[in-house]
Design a protein around this motif. Sequence first.
Motif, short mmCIF file in Angstrom:
data_model
loop_
_atom_site.label_atom_id
_atom_site.label_comp_id
_atom_site.label_asym_id
_atom_site.label_seq_id
_atom_site.Cartn_x
_atom_site.Cartn_y
_atom_site.Cartn_z
N GLU A 156 63.16 -60.62 27.42
CA GLU A 156 63.78 -59.99 28.59
C GLU A 156 64.56 -60.97 29.45
N HIS A 157 64.29 -62.26 29.28
CA HIS A 157 64.95 -63.30 30.04
C HIS A 157 65.46 -64.39 29.09
N PRO A 158 66.40 -65.20 29.54
CA PRO A 158 66.95 -66.23 28.63
C PRO A 158 65.93 -67.23 28.12
N ILE A 159 64.91 -67.55 28.92
CA ILE A 159 63.95 -68.59 28.56
C ILE A 159 62.54 -68.02 28.46
N MET A 160 61.89 -68.27 27.32
CA MET A 160 60.49 -67.89 27.17
C MET A 160 59.65 -69.15 26.97
N ILE A 161 58.57 -69.25 27.74
CA ILE A 161 57.62 -70.34 27.61
C ILE A 161 56.33 -69.75 27.07
N ASP A 162 55.91 -70.22 25.91
CA ASP A 162 54.71 -69.70 25.25
C ASP A 162 53.70 -70.83 25.10
N VAL A 163 52.51 -70.64 25.70
CA VAL A 163 51.50 -71.69 25.73
C VAL A 163 50.25 -71.25 24.96
N SER A 164 49.85 -72.07 23.98
CA SER A 164 48.61 -71.83 23.24
C SER A 164 47.61 -72.92 23.59
N MET A 165 46.34 -72.52 23.82
CA MET A 165 45.32 -73.49 24.24
C MET A 165 44.03 -73.29 23.45
N SER A 166 43.22 -74.33 23.42
CA SER A 166 41.97 -74.28 22.66
C SER A 166 40.80 -73.78 23.50
N SER A 167 40.91 -73.84 24.82
CA SER A 167 39.83 -73.37 25.69
C SER A 167 40.37 -72.90 27.03
N ASP A 168 39.54 -72.21 27.77
CA ASP A 168 39.94 -71.61 29.04
C ASP A 168 40.35 -72.62 30.09
#
Length: 268
Positions: free
Chosen positions: A218-230
């Motif tokens: 929906e926007h020009p830039i997407m930031i996708d973050v994957s993590m191992s714990s909360d």
Amino acid sequence: MKSQKEHSVSKQLLGLLEKGSDSYRLAQMLLEDEEIEALQEYGNTVSIKRLNYNDHGPVHMRQVACNGVKMLSLLREAEVPTSIVNENSGTYEDSLCALLLASFVHDLGMSVSRTEHELTGLIIARPIMDRILKALFPEEMGRRIAIISVATEGVLGHMASRKVYSIEAGLLLVADGCDMEKGRARIPLSITTAPKTGDIHKYSANSIEKVTISKGEEHPIMIDVSMSSDVGFFQIEEVLLPKIMMSSAKEYVEVYAGVLGQPKKRYL
């Protein structure tokens, strides 16, 4: 002596730029500048050994530059003009140069102290930025002024404690916040110390597995973050989001984050 990671990120940065362009030549100058390198290295010493924070040195500033270049490219692809372009003060290349400059010097104040390091950093960085731009554009004072002014705004505002207005400075905020993968916490975690202020930064950063910057839905830039714990949500909610919310580029960004194997949460 430069680390393998520093060499890798430097190579990545040059690969994102058009060979022979003004921004490519500037990146080469910044990568080879001994004074910048020494200040970045000592800033990292202060950050890690004295304050027990995560990486604020050469690798971090190069990674911020990579993040910023990716984001600016996505805005250009979406035909979103930068402030320098929109104000008829220069070109896309000039915006790229301003973002590169700001990325490489934004944390130089860490060589003194973390307290108001954006202000201390400007005292250190302005003569360096002026020296480098005079060498790159010796006959173009107006161009130099536009680039250094926008870069200065980026440095001054990168802690999200002051409002920034140019798109370029806004992108620096987001690019800085996006450098939170676990490698950034590797060195401080290897140092055995008693618990102290700053520990949450290194442990939360160590849980971030991957940060991806790409074209959004929906926007020009997407930031996708994957993590191992909360614990990684600390990085999202206390570091990245405040920077995005203070950024003049926030309307162009969407953010997703989550623990591996679980549904991701959309923040923006």
